[in-house]
Design a protein around this motif. Structure first.
Motif, PDB file in Angstrom:
ATOM      1  N   LEU A  53       0.847  -1.201   0.000  1.00 27.62           N
ATOM      2  CA  LEU A  53       0.000   0.000   0.000  1.00 27.62           C
ATOM      3  C   LEU A  53       0.878   1.245   0.000  1.00 27.62           C
ATOM      4  O   LEU A  53       1.625   1.495   0.950  1.00 27.62           O
ATOM      5  CB  LEU A  53      -0.927   0.007   1.226  1.00 27.62           C
ATOM      6  N   ASP A  54       0.803   1.970  -1.093  1.00 26.01           N
ATOM      7  CA  ASP A  54       1.445   3.285  -1.178  1.00 26.01           C
ATOM      8  C   ASP A  54       0.327   4.299  -0.989  1.00 26.01           C
ATOM      9  O   ASP A  54      -0.638   4.307  -1.771  1.00 26.01           O
ATOM     10  CB  ASP A  54       2.117   3.439  -2.554  1.00 26.01           C
ATOM     11  N   VAL A  55       0.433   5.125   0.036  1.00 21.99           N
ATOM     12  CA  VAL A  55      -0.692   6.006   0.367  1.00 21.99           C
ATOM     13  C   VAL A  55      -0.890   7.113  -0.674  1.00 21.99           C
ATOM     14  O   VAL A  55      -1.876   7.842  -0.611  1.00 21.99           O
ATOM     15  CB  VAL A  55      -0.576   6.601   1.798  1.00 21.99           C
ATOM     16  N   THR A  56       0.034   7.225  -1.627  1.00 29.60           N
ATOM     17  CA  THR A  56      -0.147   8.224  -2.689  1.00 29.60           C
ATOM     18  C   THR A  56      -0.876   7.636  -3.909  1.00 29.60           C
ATOM     19  O   THR A  56      -1.090   8.339  -4.894  1.00 29.60           O
ATOM     20  CB  THR A  56       1.201   8.846  -3.149  1.00 29.60           C
ATOM     21  N   TRP A  57      -1.227   6.356  -3.841  1.00 30.37           N
ATOM     22  CA  TRP A  57      -2.014   5.782  -4.940  1.00 30.37           C
ATOM     23  C   TRP A  57      -3.338   6.539  -5.071  1.00 30.37           C
ATOM     24  O   TRP A  57      -3.785   7.198  -4.116  1.00 30.37           O
ATOM     25  CB  TRP A  57      -2.338   4.310  -4.656  1.00 30.37           C
ATOM     26  N   ASP A  58      -4.014   6.353  -6.231  1.00 33.84           N
ATOM     27  CA  ASP A  58      -5.301   7.048  -6.385  1.00 33.84           C
ATOM     28  C   ASP A  58      -6.372   6.371  -5.522  1.00 33.84           C
ATOM     29  O   ASP A  58      -6.199   5.241  -5.047  1.00 33.84           O
ATOM     30  CB  ASP A  58      -5.712   7.160  -7.859  1.00 33.84           C
ATOM     31  N   GLN A  59      -7.478   7.074  -5.358  1.00 36.67           N
ATOM     32  CA  GLN A  59      -8.523   6.610  -4.425  1.00 36.67           C
ATOM     33  C   GLN A  59      -9.030   5.223  -4.792  1.00 36.67           C
ATOM     34  O   GLN A  59      -9.259   4.376  -3.920  1.00 36.67           O
ATOM     35  CB  GLN A  59      -9.679   7.620  -4.396  1.00 36.67           C
ATOM     36  N   GLU A  60      -9.168   4.978  -6.111  1.00 39.55           N
ATOM     37  CA  GLU A  60      -9.740   3.694  -6.545  1.00 39.55           C
ATOM     38  C   GLU A  60      -8.844   2.523  -6.121  1.00 39.55           C
ATOM     39  O   GLU A  60      -9.314   1.514  -5.602  1.00 39.55           O
ATOM     40  CB  GLU A  60      -9.882   3.717  -8.067  1.00 39.55           C
ATOM     41  N   ILE A  62      -6.612   2.530  -3.755  1.00 42.43           N
ATOM     42  CA  ILE A  62      -6.606   2.430  -2.280  1.00 42.43           C
ATOM     43  C   ILE A  62      -7.884   1.743  -1.800  1.00 42.43           C
ATOM     44  O   ILE A  62      -7.842   0.872  -0.921  1.00 42.43           O
ATOM     45  CB  ILE A  62      -6.399   3.822  -1.636  1.00 42.43           C
ATOM     46  N   ASN A  63      -9.042   2.082  -2.395  1.00 40.96           N
ATOM     47  CA  ASN A  63     -10.301   1.404  -2.025  1.00 40.96           C
ATOM     48  C   ASN A  63     -10.176  -0.103  -2.225  1.00 40.96           C
ATOM     49  O   ASN A  63     -10.565  -0.895  -1.365  1.00 40.96           O
ATOM     50  CB  ASN A  63     -11.459   1.909  -2.884  1.00 40.96           C
ATOM     51  N   GLU A  64      -9.618  -0.468  -3.383  1.00 40.07           N
ATOM     52  CA  GLU A  64      -9.444  -1.900  -3.697  1.00 40.07           C
ATOM     53  C   GLU A  64      -8.557  -2.574  -2.648  1.00 40.07           C
ATOM     54  O   GLU A  64      -8.869  -3.671  -2.162  1.00 40.07           O
ATOM     55  CB  GLU A  64      -8.710  -2.006  -5.036  1.00 40.07           C
ATOM     56  N   THR A  65      -7.465  -1.910  -2.284  1.00 34.99           N
ATOM     57  CA  THR A  65      -6.520  -2.483  -1.319  1.00 34.99           C
ATOM     58  C   THR A  65      -7.172  -2.624   0.051  1.00 34.99           C
ATOM     59  O   THR A  65      -7.012  -3.647   0.731  1.00 34.99           O
ATOM     60  CB  THR A  65      -5.255  -1.594  -1.218  1.00 34.99           C
ATOM     61  N   ILE A  66      -7.912  -1.610   0.474  1.00 37.00           N
ATOM     62  CA  ILE A  66      -8.563  -1.682   1.799  1.00 37.00           C
ATOM     63  C   ILE A  66      -9.646  -2.772   1.783  1.00 37.00           C
ATOM     64  O   ILE A  66      -9.788  -3.528   2.750  1.00 37.00           O
ATOM     65  CB  ILE A  66      -9.134  -0.302   2.223  1.00 37.00           C
ATOM     66  N   ASN A  67     -10.373  -2.898   0.670  1.00 36.39           N
ATOM     67  CA  ASN A  67     -11.373  -3.978   0.576  1.00 36.39           C
ATOM     68  C   ASN A  67     -10.697  -5.345   0.649  1.00 36.39           C
ATOM     69  O   ASN A  67     -11.194  -6.259   1.308  1.00 36.39           O
ATOM     70  CB  ASN A  67     -12.201  -3.841  -0.704  1.00 36.39           C
ATOM     71  N   ASN A  68      -9.533  -5.479  -0.019  1.00 33.74           N
ATOM     72  CA  ASN A  68      -8.777  -6.742   0.075  1.00 33.74           C
ATOM     73  C   ASN A  68      -8.321  -6.987   1.507  1.00 33.74           C
ATOM     74  O   ASN A  68      -8.332  -8.119   1.993  1.00 33.74           O
ATOM     75  CB  ASN A  68      -7.544  -6.708  -0.844  1.00 33.74           C
ATOM     76  N   ALA A  69      -7.924  -5.927   2.178  1.00 30.24           N
ATOM     77  CA  ALA A  69      -7.474  -6.054   3.570  1.00 30.24           C
ATOM     78  C   ALA A  69      -8.630  -6.511   4.448  1.00 30.24           C
ATOM     79  O   ALA A  69      -8.470  -7.411   5.291  1.00 30.24           O
ATOM     80  CB  ALA A  69      -6.921  -4.721   4.071  1.00 30.24           C
ATOM     81  N   ILE A  70      -9.801  -5.921   4.252  1.00 31.08           N
ATOM     82  CA  ILE A  70     -10.974  -6.285   5.064  1.00 31.08           C
ATOM     83  C   ILE A  70     -11.316  -7.761   4.848  1.00 31.08           C
ATOM     84  O   ILE A  70     -11.684  -8.483   5.786  1.00 31.08           O
ATOM     85  CB  ILE A  70     -12.177  -5.367   4.733  1.00 31.08           C
ATOM     86  N   ALA A  71     -11.134  -8.228   3.602  1.00 32.60           N
ATOM     87  CA  ALA A  71     -11.480  -9.621   3.263  1.00 32.60           C
ATOM     88  C   ALA A  71     -10.578 -10.624   3.991  1.00 32.60           C
ATOM     89  O   ALA A  71     -10.981 -11.767   4.220  1.00 32.60           O
ATOM     90  CB  ALA A  71     -11.393  -9.823   1.756  1.00 32.60           C
ATOM     91  N   THR A 114      -8.440   6.562   4.955  1.00 36.74           N
ATOM     92  CA  THR A 114      -9.558   6.634   5.908  1.00 36.74           C
ATOM     93  C   THR A 114     -10.890   6.636   5.166  1.00 36.74           C
ATOM     94  O   THR A 114     -11.852   5.986   5.596  1.00 36.74           O
ATOM     95  CB  THR A 114      -9.410   7.882   6.806  1.00 36.74           C
ATOM     96  N   LYS A 115     -10.951   7.371   4.045  1.00 37.89           N
ATOM     97  CA  LYS A 115     -12.191   7.360   3.237  1.00 37.89           C
ATOM     98  C   LYS A 115     -12.544   5.930   2.823  1.00 37.89           C
ATOM     99  O   LYS A 115     -13.705   5.553   2.796  1.00 37.89           O
ATOM    100  CB  LYS A 115     -11.998   8.222   1.961  1.00 37.89           C
ATOM    101  N   ALA A 116     -11.512   5.148   2.502  1.00 38.54           N
ATOM    102  CA  ALA A 116     -11.757   3.766   2.064  1.00 38.54           C
ATOM    103  C   ALA A 116     -12.258   2.893   3.212  1.00 38.54           C
ATOM    104  O   ALA A 116     -13.031   1.960   2.994  1.00 38.54           O
ATOM    105  CB  ALA A 116     -10.464   3.175   1.483  1.00 38.54           C
TER     106      ALA A 116
END
Ligand SMILES: NC(=O)c1ccc[n+]([C@@H]2O[C@H](COP(=O)([O-])OP(=O)(O)OC[C@H]3O[C@@H](n4cnc5c(N)ncnc54)[C@H](OP(=O)(O)O)[C@@H]3O)[C@@H](O)[C@H]2O)c1
Length: 283
Positions: A53-60, A62-71, A114-116
């Motif tokens: 996770l690079d926090v400078t990635w675009d929102q989309e 980052i959303n994908e990465t956080i969803n993968n993390a939640i899974a 955080t938005k993600a």
């Protein structure tokens, strides 16, 4: 208490790594993230799940990465927005791009991550967003606009977020460390420039010398610092039976700097009270 699931940004060094070890020690689960996944191998061996996770990635992305993390564990209870870097240098020497890049990592990174995470936390009516700020989020100093600016911004955003999501059952924690012995001031992590403008040259040299002297000589123990944060989130240890505040300073230096600024601010408000409060429209 059922084990919590944490996600930490910026785990290649410093506080990030210490968080992962302390969280595992508490019996909770943790997803350690870094922009260079090869730096996470030993954390994986220690029991952490790992993700790039690079926090400078675009929102989309980052959303994908956080969803993968939640899974991974089916939930996310605590997000630690830890990744950041120090940008030093005179206002006039740093470019707009230098400032923008620092804000991309230190402010818009935590904003996007955080938005993600928020929709998931809102749906479960539980979750804690931790923002690692700094004493530089309280006090500006010369040649530090590029870093202090980001931490002041982060503090205002996180304080506002707290008021927005507290009624929904979510917690927000702003952590303000003083100088802690991590790699923050090491070559490679720290970005600083010596002034080419004669008016600033000497003071700028002194500032860079101070950072070099402080590097790996900081008084703060990162292990002790993260242990306090884990206690605050889990409401045990030093936080047991206490109302956990939204802001928490860490380190003797942070205590002095913040208290000094509060004292001076109160004095200023009292000295100038009539002027300050005399600007309302006449009734
Ligand atoms: N140590 C202190 O004295 C102190 C004081 C006040 C506040 N803080 C705050 O504490 C937090 C952690 O810093 P630290 O002291 O542990 O310093 P550190 O050892 O330099 O760690 C900073 C971490 O941030 C990561 N990072 C930087 N840019 C990133 C990006 N775009 N995406 C993902 N990760 C990124 C770095 O990864 P790479 O290896 O990939 O660069 C590194 O893992 C920061 O928010 C810092 O501002 C530290």
């Amino acid at each position: 208490m059922a084990p919590l699931v944490w996600l930490v940004t910026g785990c290649s060094s410093g506080f990030g790594r210490e968080f992962v070890h302390e969280i595992l020690k508490s019996g909770d689960k943790v997803i350690a993230t870094a922009r260079r996944p090869e730096t996470l191998e030993d954390l994986k061996k220690a029991g952490a799940a790992v993700l790039q996770l690079d926090v400078t990635w675009d929102q989309e992305r980052i959303n994908e990465t956080i969803n993968n993390a939640i899974a991974i564990y089916g939930q996310l209870d605590v997000l630690i927005n830890n990744a950041a870097y120090v940008l030093g240098g005179a206002w006039e020497d740093l470019s707009y791009e230098d400032f923008r890049d620092a804000f991309e990592t230190n402010v818009f990174g935590p904003l996007k991550v955080t938005k993600a995470a928020l929709p998931h936390m809102r749906a479960r009516k539980t979750g804690t967003n931790v923002f690692i700020s700094s004493i530089s989020g309280w006090s500006g100093m010369e040649f530090n606009a590029g870093y202090a600016g980001t931490k002041f911004a982060l503090e205002g955003m996180a304080e506002s977020l707290n008021r927005e999501v507290r009624p929904l059952g979510l917690r927000t924690l702003i952590i303000e460390p003083g100088f802690f012995r991590t790699d923050l001031l090491s070559q490679g992590n720290l970005k600083t420039t010596e002034s080419s403008i004669p008016d600033y040259a000497e003071a700028s040299k002194a500032f860079n010398r101070l950072l070099a002297e402080k590097n790996h000589a900081q008084a703060g123990d990162p292990k002790k610092g993260v242990a306090v944060v884990v206690d605050l989130v889990r409401q045990e240890g030093v936080a047991k039976g206490k109302k956990v505040p939204v802001r928490m300073a860490l380190g003797q230096d942070a205590y002095e700097v913040i208290k000094g600024k509060c004292r001076k601010t109160i004095e200023l408000l009292e000295d100038w009270k009539d002027v300050i409060s005399g600007t309302d429209l006449d009734a």
